[in-house]
Design a protein around this motif. Structure first.
Motif, short mmCIF file in Angstrom:
data_model
loop_
_atom_site.label_atom_id
_atom_site.label_comp_id
_atom_site.label_asym_id
_atom_site.label_seq_id
_atom_site.Cartn_x
_atom_site.Cartn_y
_atom_site.Cartn_z
N GLY A 151 0.80 -1.22 0.00
CA GLY A 151 0.00 0.00 0.00
C GLY A 151 0.83 1.27 0.00
N CYS A 152 1.91 1.27 -0.80
CA CYS A 152 2.73 2.48 -0.88
C CYS A 152 3.17 2.70 -2.33
CB CYS A 152 3.94 2.37 0.04
SG CYS A 152 5.08 1.08 -0.44
N ALA A 153 3.88 3.79 -2.57
CA ALA A 153 4.31 4.13 -3.93
C ALA A 153 5.44 3.22 -4.39
CB ALA A 153 4.76 5.57 -3.99
N VAL A 154 5.54 3.03 -5.70
CA VAL A 154 6.59 2.19 -6.26
C VAL A 154 7.98 2.71 -5.86
CG1 VAL A 154 7.60 1.29 -8.40
CG2 VAL A 154 5.14 1.53 -8.21
N GLY A 155 8.14 4.03 -5.92
CA GLY A 155 9.42 4.63 -5.55
C GLY A 155 9.80 4.34 -4.10
N THR A 156 8.79 4.30 -3.26
CA THR A 156 9.03 4.00 -1.84
C THR A 156 9.56 2.58 -1.69
OG1 THR A 156 7.16 5.44 -1.32
CG2 THR A 156 7.96 4.03 0.45
N VAL A 157 8.95 1.64 -2.42
CA VAL A 157 9.42 0.25 -2.36
C VAL A 157 10.86 0.17 -2.85
CG1 VAL A 157 9.16 -2.06 -3.34
CG2 VAL A 157 7.16 -0.80 -2.62
N LYS A 158 11.13 0.84 -3.96
CA LYS A 158 12.50 0.80 -4.52
C LYS A 158 13.52 1.30 -3.50
CE LYS A 158 11.50 1.06 -9.44
NZ LYS A 158 11.42 1.91 -10.62
#
Lengths: 202, 62
Positions: A151-158
């Motif tokens: 439940g977060c942004a793709v950039g955050t996961v990266k």
């Protein structure tokens, strides 16, 4: 016509349920593995995986066949884990203690020491970094899927994955994990030796 | 001497980078192995049993 069909939910057939069940059963081993990384304690992990499996089953009408069921069930499992945690914050401390206990216990006595250290190193990472690294690095999810699950942004996961990788490397390198008596470089050496062996097998 | 230093340092830096990459790969392999170990465990009967019971309950209602 199509609009009307969308409004009235189509009847679920026994075949739909059977297809859903087949796919869900295949995902059980993966749910167990993911739960284990969240809980540490194998018994608590299986309880969590069972709860997630049943939640998925109960919500089967809302799942669109053909979409990614693995990501969907992982999201359910993760939500279940964190809602249980919120319910009693004291439990999280118990979880941590249990995790530390099981992280040290290895079922296979033949397993090299390094796996232990990797588990301990993982336990030292912040929870959101650990789960991102596990989803992408071990669960085989794309960044986009992991972002959906968490439940977060793709950039955050990266950025979580890359911070987790750096931190884990540093922990293993420095031997910062809590292990009495073992010399610092041993874990990394053992991991390297083993990875070489494994990569030649692959 | 002065000209050699940057080259040597560069080589050292590049070797360190390769080393770091190798180590990251090694950790990745290990991580997958750790996860797969649980994936490859036999699923306890309980799981299928619970699902079977739920499925039967559903059929009775229908």
């Amino acid at each position: 016509m199509e609009g009307a069909a969308e409004k009235t939910r189509p009847e679920r057939s026994a075949a739909d349920d059977a297809a859903f069940k087949r796919e869900l059963v295949q995902l059980i081993p993966h749910l167990r593995a993911f739960a284990r990384t969240l809980c540490g304690d194998p018994t608590a992990a299986d309880d969590l995986a069972q709860d997630a499996m049943m939640k998925a089953w109960d919500a089967r009408a809302s799942f669109q066949m053909g979409t990614n069921m693995k990501a969907w069930t992982f999201m359910i499992l993760r939500n279940q884990f964190y809602s249980e945690k919120r319910r009693s914050w004291r439990q999280s401390q118990l979880d941590q203690e249990a995790a530390e206990r099981t992280l040290v216990a290895v079922d296979d006595p033949e397993a090299p020491v390094a796996l232990d250290e990797l588990r301990q190193g993982l336990a030292m990472l912040p929870a959101e970094q650990r789960e991102a690294l596990i989803l992408v690095g071990a669960g085989g999810f794309a960044y986009e899927e992991a972002a959906e699950i968490c439940g977060c942004a793709v950039g955050t996961v990266k950025s979580r994955v890359s911070r987790a990788r750096r931190a884990l490397h540093a922990i293993l390198e420095d031997g910062a994990y809590d292990r009495d008596g073992a010399s610092a470089g041993d874990a990394m050496r053992s991991i390297l030796a083993d990875a070489e062996r494994l990569s030649t097998v692959r | 001497m002065i000209e050699q230093r940057p080259t040597a340092e560069r080589r050292k830096a590049s070797a360190a980078l390769d080393e770091a990459r190798l180590r990251q790969q090694a950790i990745g392999v290990r991580l997958r192995q750790m996860f797969d170990e649980v994936v490859n465990e036999e699923v306890p009967d309980e799981f299928l049993e619970i699902l079977r019971r739920a499925d039967e309950r559903g059929s009775e209602k229908a």
